[in-house]
Design a protein around this motif. Structure first.
Motif, PDB file in Angstrom:
ATOM      1  N   ARG A 244     -10.552  76.652  60.715  1.00  0.00           N
ATOM      2  CA  ARG A 244     -10.079  75.254  60.950  1.00  0.00           C
ATOM      3  C   ARG A 244      -9.173  75.105  62.025  1.00  0.00           C
ATOM      4  NH1 ARG A 244     -10.560  74.844  55.519  1.00  0.00           N
ATOM      5  NH2 ARG A 244      -8.519  75.290  54.847  1.00  0.00           N
ATOM      6  N   GLN A 247     -10.775  75.210  65.319  1.00  0.00           N
ATOM      7  CA  GLN A 247     -11.213  73.905  65.509  1.00  0.00           C
ATOM      8  C   GLN A 247     -10.360  72.963  66.269  1.00  0.00           C
ATOM      9  OE1 GLN A 247     -13.478  73.065  62.233  1.00  0.00           O
ATOM     10  NE2 GLN A 247     -15.155  74.528  62.638  1.00  0.00           N
ATOM     11  N   GLN A 248      -9.023  72.948  65.660  1.00  0.00           N
ATOM     12  CA  GLN A 248      -8.099  71.970  65.966  1.00  0.00           C
ATOM     13  C   GLN A 248      -7.197  72.422  67.088  1.00  0.00           C
ATOM     14  OE1 GLN A 248      -5.924  71.595  62.082  1.00  0.00           O
ATOM     15  NE2 GLN A 248      -7.745  70.867  61.049  1.00  0.00           N
TER      16      GLN A 248
END
Length: 260
Positions: A244, A247-248
């Motif tokens: 995550r 992705q961020q």
């Protein structure tokens, strides 16, 4: 962490771990039972291997009972008094019945030694005491605690409590009793009847160390299995968090090169 734990593969793994933990716990309990049984067997064999010694060489009248003398084979020579007592609510070989306890006046000390002669199904089955001088042998035991249940029928006792017997049998009293196993001379049938001998029990003999260590080992394995599942879930969570975060993360200049 909870989100990772709820994943199907981790839940399936948890189900397997739970089965393993239950099996390991049961194996540990089995080993602990083996340890206790073997320890009791060892203590019984040790006690039975000792030759009976005269009770007066181990114990004085009214002396506090030493725990080390539990189940110790002893002998006593003397004469039985006729005032034997019936102890209610006793078990032998799955049957409920009564203990027959008689006072033996030890000839060397003049003190009274309670002797558990045997077990009967009914108070009426209690045979009379033999006449004359006899020598009894059996396992020594401490007096029982005062009886705290419902009062037994008139003329019966709830326990072999020497604080009660000392008021019933005159003179000095040994603070112990004997599980009679043998008697010399051999009594006539009328002095035995249907009465059965009560085997000497073995007191708290502890736990055999090696089997107890095996039990602890199985329980450590169970704890380790749970720990490994927790480690797997924790690593799974870290991988999810890393994915995550990737992705961020803001894109570097040039990420869109080649696009129209």
């Amino acid at each position: 962490m909870l989100e990772s734990a709820r994943k199907p593969r981790n839940l399936a793994l948890l189900a397997v771990v739970v089965l393993v933990v239950v099996a390991f716990i049961q194996l540990g309990r089995w080993q602990l039972g083996v340890a206790e049984d073997q320890s009791a067997k060892d203590a019984l064999e040790k006690a039975r291997s000792q030759a009976p010694v005269p009770v007066q060489t181990l114990l004085r009248p009214h002396q506090d009972f030493p725990n080390s003398l539990s189940a110790r084979p002893v002998s006593a020579t003397g004469t039985f008094g006729a005032d034997q007592v019936i102890v209610a609510n006793r078990r032998l070989e799955g049957r409920t019945g009564y203990w027959v306890v008689a006072p033996l006046r030890v000839e060397t000390t003049g003190a009274t030694l309670p002797v558990l002669r045997g077990f009967v199904s009914s108070p009426e089955d209690a045979p009379p005491v033999p006449r004359g001088t006899v020598t009894v042998s059996g396992g020594l035991a401490p007096p029982e605690s005062p009886y705290a249940g419902d009062a037994p029928p008139e003329g019966q006792l709830g326990s072999i409590d020497t604080s009660v017997l000392v008021g019933r049998w005159p003179g000095q009293l040994y603070n112990a009793f004997v599980f009679q196993e043998a008697e010399s001379p051999t009594p006539a049938a009328e002095f035995v009847g249907s009465m059965q001998r009560v085997p000497t029990p073995v007191g708290d003999s502890g736990i055999r160390g090696r089997n107890a260590a095996y039990a602890l080992q199985w329980w450590v394995f169970a704890a380790f299995a749970l720990y490994m599942w927790w480690r797997i879930v924790r690593e799974d969570r870290r991988e999810d968090e890393a994915a995550r975060a990737a992705q961020q993360a803001p894109r570097e200049p040039g990420d869109n090169e080649g696009r129209d």
